[in-house]
Design a protein around this motif. Structure first.
Motif, mmCIF file in Angstrom:
data_model
loop_
_atom_site.group_PDB
_atom_site.id
_atom_site.type_symbol
_atom_site.label_atom_id
_atom_site.label_comp_id
_atom_site.label_asym_id
_atom_site.label_seq_id
_atom_site.Cartn_x
_atom_site.Cartn_y
_atom_site.Cartn_z
ATOM 1 N N ASP A 1 0.825 -1.214 0.000
ATOM 2 C CA ASP A 1 0.000 0.000 0.000
ATOM 3 C C ASP A 1 0.858 1.263 0.000
ATOM 4 O OD1 ASP A 1 -2.362 -1.455 -0.063
ATOM 5 O OD2 ASP A 1 -2.593 -1.436 2.120
ATOM 6 N N ARG B 1 2.354 1.635 -3.460
ATOM 7 C CA ARG B 1 1.311 2.030 -4.416
ATOM 8 C C ARG B 1 1.028 3.533 -4.300
ATOM 9 N NH1 ARG B 1 -2.611 -0.956 -2.764
ATOM 10 N NH2 ARG B 1 -2.259 -2.685 -4.189
ATOM 11 N N GLU B 2 0.930 4.029 -3.067
ATOM 12 C CA GLU B 2 0.685 5.465 -2.857
ATOM 13 C C GLU B 2 1.803 6.306 -3.461
ATOM 14 O OE1 GLU B 2 -0.028 6.378 1.257
ATOM 15 O OE2 GLU B 2 -1.576 4.835 1.423
#
Length: 133
Positions: free
Chosen positions: A98, A101-102
């Protein structure tokens, strides 16, 4: 053991302790084949290509009731892939998928979106990591 094949060969010279060499001699004699064929068969049957390089494998011949260790070696795994998934890239960088991905969606991390999936160049990620302050 299989008979010698007409495949190309390459010389392999190793020094092993005398007791190990003697066990190899006895194994070849008992199996009525050459030491080359014993070693070739053991390697073909016992190598796990996915095994980590740091984990040596022991090759064992079972001969009658006793077990005879013929030798051991370490093998290098296949090279790491050049293109990584989000999960692979996150593991390489030791961050959560995550978080990566950010950073990728914000344009901070070098990656490309392909449909719903992210792909990363190992080389670009490592260069980016080295440039981050």
């Amino acid at each position: 053991m299989s008979p010698r094949s007409p495949e190309p060969t390459r010389a392999l010279y190793v020094r092993v302790p005398v007791p190990v060499a003697e066990k190899l001699d006895r194994a070849a004699e008992r199996l009525r084949t050459s030491k080359r064929d014993v070693i070739s068969a053991l390697l073909a049957e016992n190598l796990d290509e996915g095994a980590p390089a740091s984990r040596p494998r022991r090759v064992v011949i079972e001969d009658a009731p006793e077990r005879m260790t013929v030798g051991h070696a370490s093998f290098t795994p296949a090279p790491a892939p050049e293109v990584l998934t989000l999960e692979d890239a996150a593991e390489l960088l030791r961050v959560s998928p995550d978080a990566l991905r950010e950073r990728a969606e914000a344009g901070d991390a070098p990656g490309r979106r392909l449909g719903d999936d992210w792909r990363f160049s190992r080389e670009a990620l490592l260069a980016w990591l080295g440039a981050v302050a």
